[in-house]
Enzyme design. Structure first.
Site, PDB file in Angstrom:
ATOM      1  N   ASN A   1      -2.026   4.302  -2.707  1.00 56.47           N
ATOM      2  CA  ASN A   1      -2.456   4.509  -4.099  1.00 56.47           C
ATOM      3  C   ASN A   1      -3.956   4.289  -4.325  1.00 56.47           C
ATOM      4  O   ASN A   1      -4.533   4.926  -5.187  1.00 56.47           O
ATOM      5  CB  ASN A   1      -1.604   3.693  -5.082  1.00 56.47           C
ATOM      6  CG  ASN A   1      -1.601   2.221  -4.796  1.00 56.47           C
ATOM      7  OD1 ASN A   1      -2.031   1.787  -3.732  1.00 56.47           O
ATOM      8  ND2 ASN A   1      -1.123   1.434  -5.739  1.00 56.47           N
TER       9      ASN A   1
ATOM     10  N   GLU B   1       0.485  -8.364  -0.720  1.00 55.75           N
ATOM     11  CA  GLU B   1       0.216  -7.868  -2.085  1.00 55.75           C
ATOM     12  C   GLU B   1       1.278  -6.822  -2.365  1.00 55.75           C
ATOM     13  O   GLU B   1       1.223  -5.714  -1.839  1.00 55.75           O
ATOM     14  CB  GLU B   1      -1.183  -7.240  -2.150  1.00 55.75           C
ATOM     15  CG  GLU B   1      -2.309  -8.201  -1.855  1.00 55.75           C
ATOM     16  CD  GLU B   1      -2.520  -9.221  -2.957  1.00 55.75           C
ATOM     17  OE1 GLU B   1      -2.036  -9.000  -4.084  1.00 55.75           O
ATOM     18  OE2 GLU B   1      -3.149 -10.249  -2.684  1.00 55.75           O
TER      19      GLU B   1
ATOM     20  N   CYS C   1      -0.081  -0.997  -8.781  1.00 54.66           N
ATOM     21  CA  CYS C   1       0.782  -2.172  -8.635  1.00 54.66           C
ATOM     22  C   CYS C   1       0.809  -2.978  -9.934  1.00 54.66           C
ATOM     23  O   CYS C   1       1.784  -3.640 -10.242  1.00 54.66           O
ATOM     24  CB  CYS C   1       0.276  -3.030  -7.501  1.00 54.66           C
ATOM     25  SG  CYS C   1      -1.492  -3.330  -7.623  1.00 54.66           S
TER      26      CYS C   1
ATOM     27  N   GLU D   1      -6.224 -12.236  -2.827  1.00 54.75           N
ATOM     28  CA  GLU D   1      -7.363 -11.520  -2.292  1.00 54.75           C
ATOM     29  C   GLU D   1      -8.541 -11.695  -3.242  1.00 54.75           C
ATOM     30  O   GLU D   1      -8.386 -12.165  -4.371  1.00 54.75           O
ATOM     31  CB  GLU D   1      -7.009 -10.032  -2.122  1.00 54.75           C
ATOM     32  CG  GLU D   1      -5.928  -9.875  -1.067  1.00 54.75           C
ATOM     33  CD  GLU D   1      -5.709  -8.465  -0.565  1.00 54.75           C
ATOM     34  OE1 GLU D   1      -5.704  -7.533  -1.377  1.00 54.75           O
ATOM     35  OE2 GLU D   1      -5.532  -8.309   0.655  1.00 54.75           O
TER      36      GLU D   1
HETATM   37  P1  NAD Z   1       5.099   1.105   1.366  1.00 54.50           P
HETATM   38  O1  NAD Z   1       5.628  -0.265   1.431  1.00 54.50           O
HETATM   39  O2  NAD Z   1       6.030   2.248   1.443  1.00 54.50           O
HETATM   40  O3  NAD Z   1       4.043   1.366   2.523  1.00 54.50           O
HETATM   41  C1  NAD Z   1       2.884   0.568   2.667  1.00 54.50           C
HETATM   42  C2  NAD Z   1       2.459   0.578   4.121  1.00 54.50           C
HETATM   43  O4  NAD Z   1       3.453  -0.072   4.922  1.00 54.50           O
HETATM   44  C3  NAD Z   1       2.250   1.963   4.721  1.00 54.50           C
HETATM   45  O5  NAD Z   1       1.092   1.947   5.525  1.00 54.50           O
HETATM   46  C4  NAD Z   1       3.501   2.143   5.573  1.00 54.50           C
HETATM   47  O6  NAD Z   1       3.287   3.005   6.666  1.00 54.50           O
HETATM   48  C5  NAD Z   1       3.750   0.728   6.052  1.00 54.50           C
HETATM   49  N1  NAD Z   1       5.128   0.435   6.461  1.00 54.50           N
HETATM   50  C6  NAD Z   1       6.284   0.935   5.963  1.00 54.50           C
HETATM   51  N2  NAD Z   1       7.342   0.394   6.604  1.00 54.50           N
HETATM   52  C7  NAD Z   1       6.853  -0.486   7.510  1.00 54.50           C
HETATM   53  C8  NAD Z   1       7.456  -1.367   8.463  1.00 54.50           C
HETATM   54  N3  NAD Z   1       8.767  -1.464   8.596  1.00 54.50           N
HETATM   55  N4  NAD Z   1       6.646  -2.127   9.226  1.00 54.50           N
HETATM   56  C9  NAD Z   1       5.297  -2.082   9.072  1.00 54.50           C
HETATM   57  N5  NAD Z   1       4.676  -1.260   8.204  1.00 54.50           N
HETATM   58  C10 NAD Z   1       5.444  -0.476   7.426  1.00 54.50           C
HETATM   59  O7  NAD Z   1       4.226   1.141   0.023  1.00 54.50           O
HETATM   60  P2  NAD Z   1       3.497   2.399  -0.611  1.00 54.50           P
HETATM   61  O8  NAD Z   1       4.557   3.306  -1.152  1.00 54.50           O
HETATM   62  O9  NAD Z   1       2.479   2.948   0.335  1.00 54.50           O
HETATM   63  O10 NAD Z   1       2.702   1.723  -1.827  1.00 54.50           O
HETATM   64  C11 NAD Z   1       3.259   1.517  -3.072  1.00 54.50           C
HETATM   65  C12 NAD Z   1       3.645   0.073  -3.246  1.00 54.50           C
HETATM   66  O11 NAD Z   1       2.512  -0.759  -3.007  1.00 54.50           O
HETATM   67  C13 NAD Z   1       4.096  -0.286  -4.630  1.00 54.50           C
HETATM   68  O12 NAD Z   1       5.233  -1.103  -4.586  1.00 54.50           O
HETATM   69  C14 NAD Z   1       2.915  -1.070  -5.213  1.00 54.50           C
HETATM   70  O13 NAD Z   1       3.259  -1.951  -6.242  1.00 54.50           O
HETATM   71  C15 NAD Z   1       2.394  -1.744  -4.023  1.00 54.50           C
HETATM   72  N6  NAD Z   1       0.985  -2.114  -4.218  1.00 54.50           N
HETATM   73  C16 NAD Z   1       0.668  -3.427  -4.446  1.00 54.50           C
HETATM   74  C17 NAD Z   1      -0.659  -3.794  -4.671  1.00 54.50           C
HETATM   75  C18 NAD Z   1      -1.025  -5.228  -4.939  1.00 54.50           C
HETATM   76  O14 NAD Z   1      -2.222  -5.533  -4.921  1.00 54.50           O
HETATM   77  N7  NAD Z   1      -0.092  -6.122  -5.175  1.00 54.50           N
HETATM   78  C19 NAD Z   1      -1.652  -2.819  -4.642  1.00 54.50           C
HETATM   79  C20 NAD Z   1      -1.289  -1.492  -4.405  1.00 54.50           C
HETATM   80  C21 NAD Z   1       0.038  -1.158  -4.176  1.00 54.50           C
END
Ligand code: NAD
Length: 484
Positions: free
Chosen positions: A157, A255, A289, A465
């Site tokens: 995102n 996060e 997020c 962070e």
């Molecule tokens: P996601 O969890 O699908 O993927 C994030 C990353 O994790 C990707 O690089 C993916 O390839 C990797 N990944 C997936 N499965 C994995 C595994 N089993 N082992 C290791 N790595 C793995 O998230 P997304 O769809 O890319 O992002 C959206 C989510 O991120 C939302 O829930 C959002 O709230 C959260 N987010 C949080 C913050 C924050 O600061 N708290 C900021 C941005 C996004």
């Protein structure tokens, strides 16, 4: 060498650009649904080479004075500035963001790395800090030492920006890094490798490996050579990473997701409240997020506020990022489009009261466009009230007392952010103190300067962070107690 060359290449390991040996993965423009490039997935063997490079580079990098690491970091930000336009255009194409938002991502990344370059310089002076206590014959002092080689696993995102929140403090602390961008938006994050190359960073200090979570991400999070995984993404993936890290007791920073409330009290400026509520779910098409997806309005102003919000909905111009005057782009990927439209279907099944939107944006033949959507009088039990939607969908409920507003605001498994709108400053302070969230905004739009903290309570994550807290996330504290 610009962005187009990065698209042809893949990983940056030990100072070398190398195509991987895994499956070819297409990267899709969400406005056109057409590929804008591809990459080859990184196998566990190549992840191992990247981690080995980070381990080999660690002793020399961590031994440099902080001021020298700061110099390299500033050369990296100069390289990003020199490629700003290419990066912004790629961010628009890959994420579907308006130019202003794409620019804010890249400029924010530069600001964050520059901020932590200053912190790197200060670290030199923080070594050998005496601890004050009184045991005759004893004296102690702390040293702050880098954690070691670390891995980053990133979401789609805010490419580059979220990486900068990890990379700035890690490089400043003296850690070496392996970055895994999201497979949905790999290219601007892969540019970190280019920035490292252009800045002359020693080989192995910064490595980039591309691939999907189940292959490349899992290889990284379970690799015993890393001392920390810093992850931003969904709560469910965060749990999997926490489990993988448990195997060798790696440090973790998580996060995760959110379902942030915006509380509008009876004394609020309603024009301001409407604007904050709408901005809170429209920025990045709601894929934030900290999206304020739960609007809690005092019952006495609910109708007036709703009318003002509906007016702002009418002003939205959906379009591709190159459409003049557009204010909202498509969702970033097909799975995200399916997820958000799936929630609109659930809303119909639940019989929610939809005031505007509620479906796919059918005027577009291509692109992952959804209608900005507003539901009112949403029952507490609704899935849309409780689950992270990650799209331009606002749900509204009313309350009758301050205590009820606080209780409902906190009635979630998440705790990332919250917004309070009131003209009563003592109420703002009182409510802020009682909300369980890592960052609270009162009467202002969301801003996340690098000097502040970012991170969640409850299932929104572990650790913080940015600011000094972000830096300490990559430092070990060592106390030396001596005779004296
Ligand atoms: P996601 O969890 O699908 O993927 C994030 C990353 O994790 C990707 O690089 C993916 O390839 C990797 N990944 C997936 N499965 C994995 C595994 N089993 N082992 C290791 N790595 C793995 O998230 P997304 O769809 O890319 O992002 C959206 C989510 O991120 C939302 O829930 C959002 O709230 C959260 N987010 C949080 C913050 C924050 O600061 N708290 C900021 C941005 C996004």
């Amino acid at each position: 060498m610009g962005m187009s060359d990065v698209i042809m290449e893949k990983n940056y390991i030990n100072g070398q650009w190398q195509a991987g040996d895994g499956e070819t993965i297409a990267v899709i423009n969400p406005s056109t649904e057409k590929p804008i490039g591809h990459f080859h997935e990184t196998s566990a063997d190549d992840v191992d080479r990247a981690v080995t490079a980070a381990c080999d580079a660690f002793p020399a990098w961590s031994a440099l004075p902080g001021a020298e690491r700061a110099n390299y970091m500033r050369k990296m930000t100069a390289a990003i500035r020199a490629n700003m336009d290419d990066l912004v255009v790629m961010q628009m194409a890959n994420c579907g963001k308006p130019r202003s938002e794409a620019e804010a991502d890249i400029v924010g990344s530069v600001d964050c790395i520059d901020y932590f370059a200053d912190r790197a310089e200060e670290l030199d002076a923080r070594q050998q800090t005496p601890i004050d206590y009184d045991i005759p014959g004893y004296r102690s002092a702390t040293r702050l030492e880098p954690m070691g080689p670390v891995g980053f696993i990133l979401p789609w995102n805010f490419p580059m920006k979220i990486c900068s929140w990890k990379l700035g403090p890690a490089l400043a602390a003296g850690c070496t890094v392996v970055i895994k961008p999201s497979e949905v938006t790999p290219f601007t994050d892969t540019f970190w490798g280019k920035a490292a190359e252009l800045a002359g960073l020693p080989a192995g200090v910064l490595n980039v490996v591309n691939g999907r979570g189940a292959i490349t991400g899992a290889a990284l999070s379970s690799h015993p050579g890393l001392r920390k995984i810093s992850f931003t993404g969904s709560t469910s993936t965060g749990k999997a990473i926490m489990q993988a890290a448990a195997e060798d007791v790696k440090n973790i920073g998580l996060e995760l997701g959110g379902k942030s409330p915006i509380l509008v009290f009876e004394d609020a400026d309603l024009d301001l409240a409407a604007r904050l509520a709408v901005e809170g779910v429209f920025y990045n098409s709601g894929q934030c997020c900290n999206a304020t997806g739960r609007l809690l309005a005092h019952e006495s102003i609910k109708e007036d506020l709703t009318t003002k919000i509906e007016e702002l909905y009418k002003a939205v111009v959906l379009g591709t990022p190159d459409t003049p005057g557009m204010t909202m782009g498509p969702l970033a990927s097909k799975p995200q489009y399916d997820k958000v439209t799936g929630y609109q279907d659930i809303a119909r099944e639940e019989g929610l009261n939809c005031l505007t939107g509620g479906g796919r944006a059918v005027q577009f033949n291509t692109g992952y466009f959804v209608e900005p959507t507003l539901y009112t009088d949403v029952p507490k039990s609704s899935r849309l009230w409780n689950e992270e939607i990650f799209g331009p969908v606002l749900c509204l409920r009313s309350f009758s007392s301050e205590n009820e507003a606080i209780a409902e605001g906190n009635d979630t498994e998440y705790g990332l952010a919250a917004t309070i709108v009131t003209e009563d400053e003592s109420r703002a302070e009182r409510v802020a103190a009682q909300l369980d969230a890592g960052h609270i905004y009162t009467n202002v739009s969301v801003a996340i300067p690098p000097e502040t903290s970012w991170g969640g309570f409850k299932q929104s994550g572990i650790g913080r962070e940015l600011g000094p807290w972000g830096l300490s996330g990559f430092l070990e504290v060592k106390t030396v107690t001596s005779r004296g």
